[in-house]
Design an enzyme around this catalytic site. Structure first.
Site, PDB file in Angstrom:
ATOM      1  N   ARG A  58       0.858  -1.023  -0.016  1.00 27.83           N
ATOM      2  CA  ARG A  58       0.130  -0.122   0.172  1.00 27.83           C
ATOM      3  C   ARG A  58       0.871   1.280  -0.031  1.00 27.83           C
ATOM      4  O   ARG A  58       0.431   2.403  -0.912  1.00 27.83           O
ATOM      5  CB  ARG A  58      -0.960   0.051   1.336  1.00 27.83           C
ATOM      6  CG  ARG A  58      -2.179  -0.771   1.165  1.00 27.83           C
ATOM      7  CD  ARG A  58      -2.572  -1.218   2.195  1.00 27.83           C
ATOM      8  NE  ARG A  58      -1.692  -2.300   2.696  1.00 27.83           N
ATOM      9  CZ  ARG A  58      -1.554  -3.629   2.392  1.00 27.83           C
ATOM     10  NH1 ARG A  58      -2.682  -4.040   1.731  1.00 27.83           N
ATOM     11  NH2 ARG A  58      -0.841  -4.514   2.583  1.00 27.83           N
ATOM     12  N   THR A  59       1.900   1.536   0.984  1.00 26.92           N
ATOM     13  CA  THR A  59       2.584   2.741   1.049  1.00 26.92           C
ATOM     14  C   THR A  59       3.273   2.938  -0.276  1.00 26.92           C
ATOM     15  O   THR A  59       3.168   4.041  -0.765  1.00 26.92           O
ATOM     16  CB  THR A  59       3.433   2.515   2.351  1.00 26.92           C
ATOM     17  OG1 THR A  59       2.736   2.058   3.497  1.00 26.92           O
ATOM     18  CG2 THR A  59       3.956   3.910   2.493  1.00 26.92           C
ATOM     19  N   LYS A  87      26.463  -3.521  -0.970  1.00 33.76           N
ATOM     20  CA  LYS A  87      28.006  -3.393  -1.221  1.00 33.76           C
ATOM     21  C   LYS A  87      28.269  -2.860   0.027  1.00 33.76           C
ATOM     22  O   LYS A  87      29.739  -2.443   0.243  1.00 33.76           O
ATOM     23  CB  LYS A  87      28.306  -2.627  -2.274  1.00 33.76           C
ATOM     24  CG  LYS A  87      27.848  -3.262  -3.722  1.00 33.76           C
ATOM     25  CD  LYS A  87      28.166  -2.265  -4.804  1.00 33.76           C
ATOM     26  CE  LYS A  87      27.326  -2.479  -5.964  1.00 33.76           C
ATOM     27  NZ  LYS A  87      27.215  -1.436  -6.880  1.00 33.76           N
ATOM     28  N   ARG A 108      11.092   3.678   3.769  1.00 31.97           N
ATOM     29  CA  ARG A 108      10.752   2.757   4.731  1.00 31.97           C
ATOM     30  C   ARG A 108      11.752   2.000   5.179  1.00 31.97           C
ATOM     31  O   ARG A 108      12.978   1.348   4.397  1.00 31.97           O
ATOM     32  CB  ARG A 108       9.766   1.839   4.153  1.00 31.97           C
ATOM     33  CG  ARG A 108       9.534   0.542   5.224  1.00 31.97           C
ATOM     34  CD  ARG A 108       8.322  -0.075   4.881  1.00 31.97           C
ATOM     35  NE  ARG A 108       6.799   0.522   5.113  1.00 31.97           N
ATOM     36  CZ  ARG A 108       5.748   0.067   5.015  1.00 31.97           C
ATOM     37  NH1 ARG A 108       5.483  -1.271   4.668  1.00 31.97           N
ATOM     38  NH2 ARG A 108       4.658   0.744   5.364  1.00 31.97           N
ATOM     39  N   HIS A 136       4.776   5.690  11.568  1.00 32.67           N
ATOM     40  CA  HIS A 136       3.867   5.803  10.235  1.00 32.67           C
ATOM     41  C   HIS A 136       3.095   6.664  10.040  1.00 32.67           C
ATOM     42  O   HIS A 136       1.803   6.662   9.962  1.00 32.67           O
ATOM     43  CB  HIS A 136       3.245   4.188  10.076  1.00 32.67           C
ATOM     44  CG  HIS A 136       3.137   3.649   8.422  1.00 32.67           C
ATOM     45  ND1 HIS A 136       3.272   4.759   7.675  1.00 32.67           N
ATOM     46  CD2 HIS A 136       2.809   2.837   8.083  1.00 32.67           C
ATOM     47  CE1 HIS A 136       3.199   4.016   6.425  1.00 32.67           C
ATOM     48  NE2 HIS A 136       2.794   2.697   6.660  1.00 32.67           N
TER      49      HIS A 136
HETATM   50  N1   CP Z   1      -0.376   0.054   5.845  1.00 28.25           N
HETATM   51  C1   CP Z   1       0.793  -0.336   5.194  1.00 28.25           C
HETATM   52  O1   CP Z   1       1.710   0.374   5.656  1.00 28.25           O
HETATM   53  O2   CP Z   1       0.821  -1.377   4.345  1.00 28.25           O
HETATM   54  P1   CP Z   1       1.962  -1.685   3.350  1.00 28.25           P
HETATM   55  O3   CP Z   1       2.871  -2.482   4.411  1.00 28.25           O
HETATM   56  O4   CP Z   1       1.608  -2.621   2.362  1.00 28.25           O
HETATM   57  O5   CP Z   1       2.736  -0.533   2.981  1.00 28.25           O
END
Ligand code: CP
Length: 310
Positions: A58-59, A87, A108, A136
């Site tokens: 999603r993100t 590396k 992320r 998040h």
């Molecule tokens: N909700 C969320 O962060 O989903 P993903 O891990 O798929 O990005």
């Protein structure tokens, strides 16, 4: 001077929801409404660097789609194994280099605090797409947008958070944000996955009303939102401990018999077994709409940060 003129997201980092006032959060949510069906090339000269050191559906994809729908471009990686981190390149060197190629970065990474470190190394805005079990913030903004959309307001709602409250970064960010809106919070988890003390300290400082529970049935009658979470397998130091707890927090249809008709179930997704599929067609299920809102809110955020909103 009006609130709209005082609040400025241009070139801002989005690292923790705690960095934003209630007015700033409301400003993003109000701005997002205009992006519900918006596909205009307002970011046509902008490039977003997408650095994902952990898996995501999603993100990452909603950020990429948001840029595409606004006429911008994305570069980056979904798997660190194809980057020069294999590396031995440090995170900070990677960020420094990519900041020379892009106008903003979404990152992320499994390390808590990594997004803040990245922002310090970067010449361009950094957006935290999830740093370990910490925060998040863009998920929180889409969660708040979703709550407002389905309940008509955020202030004063009763919200239960259920499941892995220890490692679930989405609940850490969301609990902090909801404390700014006078919500009443119920934390439902196994003993070993309780909400961390530093979040409780923040809630006490803001005089947010909360309580801790073992079963969602204890609080279901009160709830406007039940926010389910996955048990975060990847963050357990001991796999045996995960196996012991893994499937103990599935919600059952029966539990909703006592729920308000307007109660909605949210989940940041992915789900594993905590929401059985037979709940998907219930009037309470709202997690797929929630995921769709990620695109709207991320379009708004990118436009605000990159100057697509004047
Ligand atoms: N909700 C969320 O962060 O989903 P993903 O891990 O798929 O990005």
């Amino acid at each position: 001077m009006g609130r709209e003129r005082e609040i400025d997201f241009l070139h801002r980092d989005i690292i923790s929801i705690n960095d934003f006032s209630k007015d700033e959060i409301v400003y993003v949510l109000e701005s997002a409404k205009a992006f519900e069906h918006m596909r205009k090339p307002i970011l046509k000269d902008s490039v977003l660097g997408v650095l994902f050191f952990e898996p995501s559906t999603r993100t990452r994809l909603s950020f990429e789609s948001a840029m595409a729908q606004l006429g911008g471009k994305t570069i980056g990686f979904a798997d660190p194994l194809v980057s020069s981190s294999t590396k031995g390149e440090s995170l900070l060197d990677t960020v420094k280099i990519v900041s020379g190629y892009c106008d903003a970065i979404v990152i992320r990474h499994p390390l808590e605090g990594s997004a803040r470190l990245a922002a310090e190394a970067s010449e361009i805005p950094v957006i935290n797409g999830g740093d370990g079990a910490n925060q998040h913030p863009t998920q929180t903004l889409l969660d708040l947008y979703t709550i407002k959309k389905c309940q008509g307001r955020i202030s004063g709602l009763n919200i239960a958070m259920v499941g892995d409250l220890k490692y679930g970064r989405t609940v850490h960010s969301l609990a902090c944000a909801l404390s700014k809106f006078g919500c009443r919070l119920y934390f439902v988890s196994p003993e070993s996955l309780k909400i961390p003390k530093h979040i409780i300290d923040d809630l006490q400082n803001s005089e947010t009303e909360y309580s801790e529970h073992k079963e969602v049935g204890e609080v279901i009658k009160e709830c406007d939102i039940v926010y389910m979470t996955r048990i975060q397998k990847e963050r357990f130091p001991d796999p045996a401990e995960y196996e012991r707890i893994a499937h103990t927090y599935a919600i059952e249809k029966d539990v909703f018999r006592e729920a308000k008709p307007t109660m909605k179930i949210m989940h940041p997704l992915p789900r594993v077994s905590e929401i059985p599929k037979d709940i998907d067609d219930s009037e309470h299920a709202y997690y797929f709409e929630q995921a769709a809102n990620g695109l709207v809110v991320r379009k708004a955020l990118l436009a605000l940060i990159l100057g697509g909103v004047k």
